[in-house]
Design a protein around this motif. Structure first.
Motif, PDB file in Angstrom:
ATOM      1  N   ILE A   1      -5.837  -3.299   2.292  1.00 18.40           N
ATOM      2  CA  ILE A   1      -3.986  -3.863   2.548  1.00 18.40           C
ATOM      3  C   ILE A   1      -3.159  -3.114   2.571  1.00 18.40           C
ATOM      4  CG2 ILE A   1      -2.552  -5.821   1.869  1.00 18.40           C
ATOM      5  CD1 ILE A   1      -4.787  -6.850   0.923  1.00 18.40           C
ATOM      6  N   ASP A   2      -2.878  -2.079   4.467  1.00 16.70           N
ATOM      7  CA  ASP A   2      -1.491  -1.555   3.811  1.00 16.70           C
ATOM      8  C   ASP A   2      -0.528  -2.168   4.546  1.00 16.70           C
ATOM      9  OD1 ASP A   2      -1.843  -1.862   6.971  1.00 16.70           O
ATOM     10  OD2 ASP A   2      -2.574   0.191   6.718  1.00 16.70           O
ATOM     11  N   PHE A   3      -0.197  -3.503   4.522  1.00 14.79           N
ATOM     12  CA  PHE A   3       1.128  -3.913   5.572  1.00 14.79           C
ATOM     13  C   PHE A   3       1.437  -4.096   6.963  1.00 14.79           C
ATOM     14  CE2 PHE A   3       0.685  -4.198   0.311  1.00 14.79           C
ATOM     15  CZ  PHE A   3       0.537  -5.798   0.492  1.00 14.79           C
ATOM     16  N   GLU A   4       0.600  -2.935   7.570  1.00 13.48           N
ATOM     17  CA  GLU A   4       1.157  -1.962   8.079  1.00 13.48           C
ATOM     18  C   GLU A   4       1.129  -3.368   9.794  1.00 13.48           C
ATOM     19  OE1 GLU A   4       2.564   0.245   8.451  1.00 13.48           O
ATOM     20  OE2 GLU A   4       1.950   0.612   6.000  1.00 13.48           O
ATOM     21  N   ALA A   5       0.441  -4.240   9.711  1.00 14.97           N
ATOM     22  CA  ALA A   5       0.974  -5.344  11.168  1.00 14.97           C
ATOM     23  C   ALA A   5       0.742  -6.647  10.517  1.00 14.97           C
ATOM     24  CB  ALA A   5      -1.348  -5.927  10.944  1.00 14.97           C
TER      25      ALA A   5
ATOM     26  N   GLY B   1       7.028   3.036  -0.635  1.00 14.55           N
ATOM     27  CA  GLY B   1       5.733   2.617  -0.194  1.00 14.55           C
ATOM     28  C   GLY B   1       5.860   3.881   0.727  1.00 14.55           C
ATOM     29  N   ILE B   2       4.751   3.228   1.529  1.00 11.80           N
ATOM     30  CA  ILE B   2       4.052   3.736   2.552  1.00 11.80           C
ATOM     31  C   ILE B   2       3.477   2.974   3.491  1.00 11.80           C
ATOM     32  CG2 ILE B   2       1.701   5.439   2.945  1.00 11.80           C
ATOM     33  CD1 ILE B   2       0.728   4.955   0.064  1.00 11.80           C
ATOM     34  N   GLY B   3       4.778   3.665   4.284  1.00  7.27           N
ATOM     35  CA  GLY B   3       5.191   2.708   5.836  1.00  7.27           C
ATOM     36  C   GLY B   3       5.187   1.192   5.017  1.00  7.27           C
ATOM     37  N   GLN B   4       5.422  -0.020   5.591  1.00  3.62           N
ATOM     38  CA  GLN B   4       5.605  -0.959   5.099  1.00  3.62           C
ATOM     39  C   GLN B   4       4.354  -1.340   3.749  1.00  3.62           C
ATOM     40  OE1 GLN B   4       7.160  -4.355   8.613  1.00  3.62           O
ATOM     41  NE2 GLN B   4       4.912  -3.673   8.166  1.00  3.62           N
ATOM     42  N   SER B   5       5.314  -2.050   3.126  1.00  5.20           N
ATOM     43  CA  SER B   5       4.660  -2.077   2.081  1.00  5.20           C
ATOM     44  C   SER B   5       5.031  -3.705   1.577  1.00  5.20           C
ATOM     45  CB  SER B   5       5.448  -1.170   0.245  1.00  5.20           C
ATOM     46  OG  SER B   5       6.742  -0.705   0.620  1.00  5.20           O
ATOM     47  N   LEU B   6       4.526  -4.076   0.361  1.00  4.80           N
ATOM     48  CA  LEU B   6       5.286  -5.832  -0.865  1.00  4.80           C
ATOM     49  C   LEU B   6       6.000  -5.698  -1.785  1.00  4.80           C
ATOM     50  CD1 LEU B   6       4.391  -8.565  -0.164  1.00  4.80           C
ATOM     51  CD2 LEU B   6       2.932  -8.538  -1.815  1.00  4.80           C
TER      52      LEU B   6
ATOM     53  N   VAL C   1       4.459  -2.612  -4.165  1.00  4.28           N
ATOM     54  CA  VAL C   1       2.650  -2.231  -3.913  1.00  4.28           C
ATOM     55  C   VAL C   1       3.021  -2.046  -2.142  1.00  4.28           C
ATOM     56  CG1 VAL C   1       2.850  -3.531  -6.357  1.00  4.28           C
ATOM     57  CG2 VAL C   1       2.375  -5.068  -4.158  1.00  4.28           C
ATOM     58  N   ASP C   2       1.311  -1.008  -2.220  1.00  2.36           N
ATOM     59  CA  ASP C   2       0.585  -0.561  -1.027  1.00  2.36           C
ATOM     60  C   ASP C   2      -0.492  -0.465  -1.460  1.00  2.36           C
ATOM     61  OD1 ASP C   2       0.956  -0.585   1.585  1.00  2.36           O
ATOM     62  OD2 ASP C   2       2.495   0.732   1.564  1.00  2.36           O
ATOM     63  N   ARG C   3      -1.139   0.244  -0.209  1.00  5.38           N
ATOM     64  CA  ARG C   3      -2.551   0.199  -0.272  1.00  5.38           C
ATOM     65  C   ARG C   3      -3.132  -0.424  -1.113  1.00  5.38           C
ATOM     66  NH1 ARG C   3      -4.156   3.804   3.267  1.00  5.38           N
ATOM     67  NH2 ARG C   3      -5.924   4.388   1.927  1.00  5.38           N
TER      68      ARG C   3
HETATM   69 CA    CA Z   1       2.112   0.443   3.991  1.00  8.14          CA
END
Ligand code: CA
Ligand code: CA
Ligand code: CA
Length: 212
Positions: free
Chosen positions: A23-27, A64-69, A173-175
């Motif tokens: 899950i990377d939250f990019e979409a 984060g890494i791009g979009q994150s939560l 959090v991310d990835r």
């Molecule tokens: Ca991300």
């Protein structure tokens, strides 16, 4: 309709093969998310804020890494709750916003692993306190259906603002990687294996008897 069917196929493939899903939250659309929210492509994973309804997807640069939560805010003692409607046996996630201005050397990242009402594991990690998402935490071993992640003190108390001047650190959090539990072989294969092993032991025992 086609998209729904394809998602189902991907999920089924992941459960059968045991490969990790990420899950990377990019979409996902940026903004506030309700408790119980599932990110795009991961219908069997649900995120909740344990205090209030303050989950938010956004881009926070190197935190984060791009979009994150993100789990807001810094005063309510929030933990991130992750529920798996299909059990998993492996979970890891990257964490950021380890801001040295809001945390100290004894503060830790915490991860709790639950299966139903049973606490299976509690793990923690020191924070490298550089305000960059460059650390992860995880656990693997047996099937579970819930995890909690949070920043806390050395005893695991989540951050709140209190009279002692306690500090706040918001979880990002991310990835998030997870693996569905391997399915038990069908057709009684396990029982057959046990039976074969049992026969082997009987055979050994007989040989022993003959030799002695
Ligand atoms: Ca991300
Ligand atoms: Ca909250
Ligand atoms: Ca860091």
């Amino acid at each position: 309709m086609k998209k729904t069917l394809m998602l189902g196929a991907v999920v089924a493939a992941a459960s059968l093969s045991g490969s990790a899903a990420v899950i990377d939250f990019e979409a996902d659309a940026p903004g506030l998310k309700p408790n119980g929210w599932s990110p795009v492509g991961h219908p069997t994973v649900q995120f909740s804020d344990t205090a209030g309804t303050d989950l938010l997807v956004g881009n926070f640069g190197g935190q984060g890494i791009g979009q994150s939560l993100v789990v807001f805010d810094d005063t309510d003692g929030s933990k991130l709750q992750i529920d798996f409607t299909v059990p998993v046996d492996s979970l890891s996630l990257w964490f950021g916003n380890d801001d040295p201005g809001w945390a100290g050397p004894t503060d830790l990242a915490w991860l709790e692993i639950w299966n139903g009402a049973v606490l299976l594991a509690t793990v923690n990690s020191p924070l490298n306190l550089d305000d960059i998402m460059n650390q992860n935490i995880g656990w693997a071993g047996q099937c579970f259906d819930r995890a909690y992640f949070w920043y806390g003190d050395a005893q695991g108390n989540p951050f709140t603002t209190g009279p002692s001047g306690a500090i706040g650190l918001i979880e990002i959090v991310d990835r998030i990687e997870y693996v569905h539990c391997q399915r038990v072989p069908e057709g009684g294969s396990s029982l057959m294996l046990l039976g074969i092993a049992g026969l082997g032991m009987v055979g050994l025992g007989r040989r022993w008897i003959v030799r002695s």
